[in-house]
Design a protein around this motif. Structure first.
Motif, PDB file in Angstrom:
ATOM      1  N   GLN A 251       0.862  -1.189   0.000  1.00  0.00           N
ATOM      2  CA  GLN A 251       0.000   0.000   0.000  1.00  0.00           C
ATOM      3  C   GLN A 251       0.896   1.237   0.000  1.00  0.00           C
ATOM      4  N   ILE A 252       0.698   2.138  -0.954  1.00  0.00           N
ATOM      5  CA  ILE A 252       1.497   3.365  -1.034  1.00  0.00           C
ATOM      6  C   ILE A 252       0.836   4.399  -0.122  1.00  0.00           C
ATOM      7  N   THR A 253       1.618   4.955   0.806  1.00  0.00           N
ATOM      8  CA  THR A 253       1.038   5.808   1.843  1.00  0.00           C
ATOM      9  C   THR A 253       1.346   7.293   1.690  1.00  0.00           C
ATOM     10  N   SER A 254       2.202   7.660   0.729  1.00  0.00           N
ATOM     11  CA  SER A 254       2.497   9.082   0.552  1.00  0.00           C
ATOM     12  C   SER A 254       2.885   9.350  -0.896  1.00  0.00           C
ATOM     13  N   GLY A 255       2.988  10.619  -1.210  1.00  0.00           N
ATOM     14  CA  GLY A 255       3.397  11.015  -2.551  1.00  0.00           C
ATOM     15  C   GLY A 255       2.253  11.029  -3.544  1.00  0.00           C
ATOM     16  N   ARG A 256       2.611  11.159  -4.793  1.00  0.00           N
ATOM     17  CA  ARG A 256       1.639  11.302  -5.881  1.00  0.00           C
ATOM     18  C   ARG A 256       0.669  10.129  -5.976  1.00  0.00           C
ATOM     19  N   HIS A 257       1.137   8.923  -5.666  1.00  0.00           N
ATOM     20  CA  HIS A 257       0.303   7.728  -5.798  1.00  0.00           C
ATOM     21  C   HIS A 257      -0.243   7.233  -4.463  1.00  0.00           C
ATOM     22  N   ALA A 258      -0.291   8.108  -3.448  1.00  0.00           N
ATOM     23  CA  ALA A 258      -0.797   7.716  -2.128  1.00  0.00           C
ATOM     24  C   ALA A 258      -2.180   7.096  -2.272  1.00  0.00           C
ATOM     25  N   GLY A 259      -2.370   5.968  -1.568  1.00  0.00           N
ATOM     26  CA  GLY A 259      -3.630   5.242  -1.630  1.00  0.00           C
ATOM     27  C   GLY A 259      -3.632   4.126  -2.665  1.00  0.00           C
ATOM     28  N   SER A 260      -2.641   4.118  -3.539  1.00  0.00           N
ATOM     29  CA  SER A 260      -2.530   3.075  -4.554  1.00  0.00           C
ATOM     30  C   SER A 260      -1.790   1.875  -3.998  1.00  0.00           C
TER      31      SER A 260
END
Length: 150
Positions: A122-131
């Motif tokens: 799970q991506i938690t920060s940056g441009r793709h956070a939530g992906s």
């Protein structure tokens, strides 16, 4: 400036066994083979400047949104393994956008794919956070990122 960048054409990946790599990119990742080509024309020798090169066999595969991945198998010169850690400079990766990464992860496990990520992340920060994303290697060790936008 007398020139202007117009866009992106394709990504090229050098492979050891073109047939094996086509199988991987089609059946593990879902790209579509659109063309095979053998390049043994005089201009190619000037372009790549590799002593002993006899020919390059190429496969062009396409993503559903029309992006092209070019696989290249060189013949006639000494072939070296280019694998290294993906954190080393001089390496690269491509990133593919998918739907239902969890199902794809299971599919890749069943195909005994070399998956770098121990689970879907799970991506938690940056441009793709939530992906979600994973890293894996193709049959020659080239790193591929697979991303699902949430």
């Amino acid at each position: 400036m007398d020139w202007k960048l117009k866009g992106f054409v394709h990504s090229g990946i050098t492979v050891k066994d073109l047939k094996r790599s086509i199988d991987f990119y089609e059946n593990s990742l879902g790209l579509e083979l659109v063309r095979l080509q053998t390049n043994d024309k005089p201009y190619i020798y000037d372009l790549v400047n590799i002593q002993g090169l006899e020919k390059i066999e190429l496969a062009f595969l396409q993503t559903p949104d029309g992006q092209i991945v070019e696989l290249l198998e060189y013949h006639g010169e000494t072939i070296e393994d280019g694998s290294s850690l993906h954190s080393h400079y001089g390496t690269g990766h491509i990133c593919l956008h998918v739907e239902n990464l969890d199902a794809m992860y299971e599919h890749l496990q069943r195909r005994n794919t070399d998956i770098i990520s121990e689970h879907v992340v799970q991506i938690t920060s940056g441009r793709h956070a939530g992906s979600k994303a994973i890293y894996l290697r193709d049959p020659d060790g080239y790193v591929i990122e697979v991303l699902e936008y949430i």
